[in-house]
Design a protein around this motif. Structure first.
Motif, PDB file in Angstrom:
ATOM      1  N   GLU A  69     113.500 -39.859 -82.513  1.00 33.23           N
ATOM      2  CA  GLU A  69     113.879 -41.272 -82.776  1.00 33.23           C
ATOM      3  C   GLU A  69     113.495 -41.911 -81.681  1.00 33.23           C
TER       4      GLU A  69
ATOM      5  N   ARG B  14     103.733 -27.138 -84.571  1.00 39.14           N
ATOM      6  CA  ARG B  14     103.985 -28.349 -85.198  1.00 39.14           C
ATOM      7  C   ARG B  14     105.377 -28.979 -85.580  1.00 39.14           C
ATOM      8  N   ASP B  15     106.476 -27.886 -85.511  1.00 38.67           N
ATOM      9  CA  ASP B  15     107.701 -28.367 -85.962  1.00 38.67           C
ATOM     10  C   ASP B  15     108.611 -28.337 -84.735  1.00 38.67           C
TER      11      ASP B  15
ATOM     12  N   TYR C 298     103.338 -40.228 -78.632  1.00 40.06           N
ATOM     13  CA  TYR C 298     104.520 -40.688 -79.048  1.00 40.06           C
ATOM     14  C   TYR C 298     104.469 -41.056 -80.614  1.00 40.06           C
ATOM     15  N   GLN C 299     103.378 -41.350 -81.149  1.00 39.96           N
ATOM     16  CA  GLN C 299     103.373 -41.624 -82.499  1.00 39.96           C
ATOM     17  C   GLN C 299     103.579 -40.161 -83.394  1.00 39.96           C
ATOM     18  N   MET C 300     102.822 -39.136 -82.727  1.00 36.88           N
ATOM     19  CA  MET C 300     103.128 -37.687 -83.096  1.00 36.88           C
ATOM     20  C   MET C 300     104.621 -37.485 -83.155  1.00 36.88           C
ATOM     21  N   TYR C 301     105.223 -37.807 -81.838  1.00 40.64           N
ATOM     22  CA  TYR C 301     106.591 -37.511 -81.822  1.00 40.64           C
ATOM     23  C   TYR C 301     107.401 -38.189 -82.937  1.00 40.64           C
ATOM     24  N   ARG C 302     107.105 -39.405 -83.152  1.00 39.82           N
ATOM     25  CA  ARG C 302     107.910 -40.216 -84.378  1.00 39.82           C
ATOM     26  C   ARG C 302     107.631 -39.459 -85.596  1.00 39.82           C
ATOM     27  N   GLU C 303     106.412 -38.962 -85.956  1.00 36.59           N
ATOM     28  CA  GLU C 303     105.999 -38.340 -87.403  1.00 36.59           C
ATOM     29  C   GLU C 303     106.815 -37.174 -87.387  1.00 36.59           C
ATOM     30  N   ARG C 304     107.076 -36.452 -86.235  1.00 38.78           N
ATOM     31  CA  ARG C 304     107.996 -35.278 -86.396  1.00 38.78           C
ATOM     32  C   ARG C 304     109.345 -35.217 -86.478  1.00 38.78           C
ATOM     33  N   GLY C 305     109.690 -36.602 -86.458  1.00 40.81           N
ATOM     34  CA  GLY C 305     111.275 -36.848 -86.681  1.00 40.81           C
ATOM     35  C   GLY C 305     112.015 -37.277 -85.551  1.00 40.81           C
TER      36      GLY C 305
END
Length: 97
Positions: free
Chosen positions: A97, A28-29, A88-95
């Motif tokens: 850019e 998750r991180d 991509y939304q998961m990527y954005r939630e994880r920080g």
């Protein structure tokens, strides 16, 4: 994949992206895992289009099982842009850019 209508590279590509996706969900991180999953999904969209267009059988050789396999491959291809958006939304939630 169940009818061997497509070559083994179709199955290997999609199953390896599935394995990277499981890794991305478990880690998750990790931004690298989710980025690799997104890149793999985008790459399989391109390779799926090539596989379906090159290896689709003619109408007189199209049995019911081949028709079902091709339909599921096309359905998977149609769902992949939605999956790319969600990843991509998961990527954005994880920080990312």
């Amino acid at each position: 994949c169940m009818n061997h209508m497509f070559p083994a590279s179709y199955a290997w590509g999609n199953f390896s992206v599935l394995a990277v996706g499981i890794w991305a969900i478990v880690q998750r991180d990790s931004l690298d895992a989710i980025m690799m999953f997104l890149t793999g999904l985008l790459l399989t969209v391109l390779t799926d289009i090539i596989h379906i267009s090159v290896f689709y059988p003619p109408n007189n050789y199209l049995s019911d099982v081949k028709r079902f396999s091709a339909g599921m491959a096309i359905f998977s291809l149609l769902i992949k842009p939605v999956s790319c958006y969600l990843v991509y939304q998961m990527y954005r939630e994880r920080g990312g850019e």
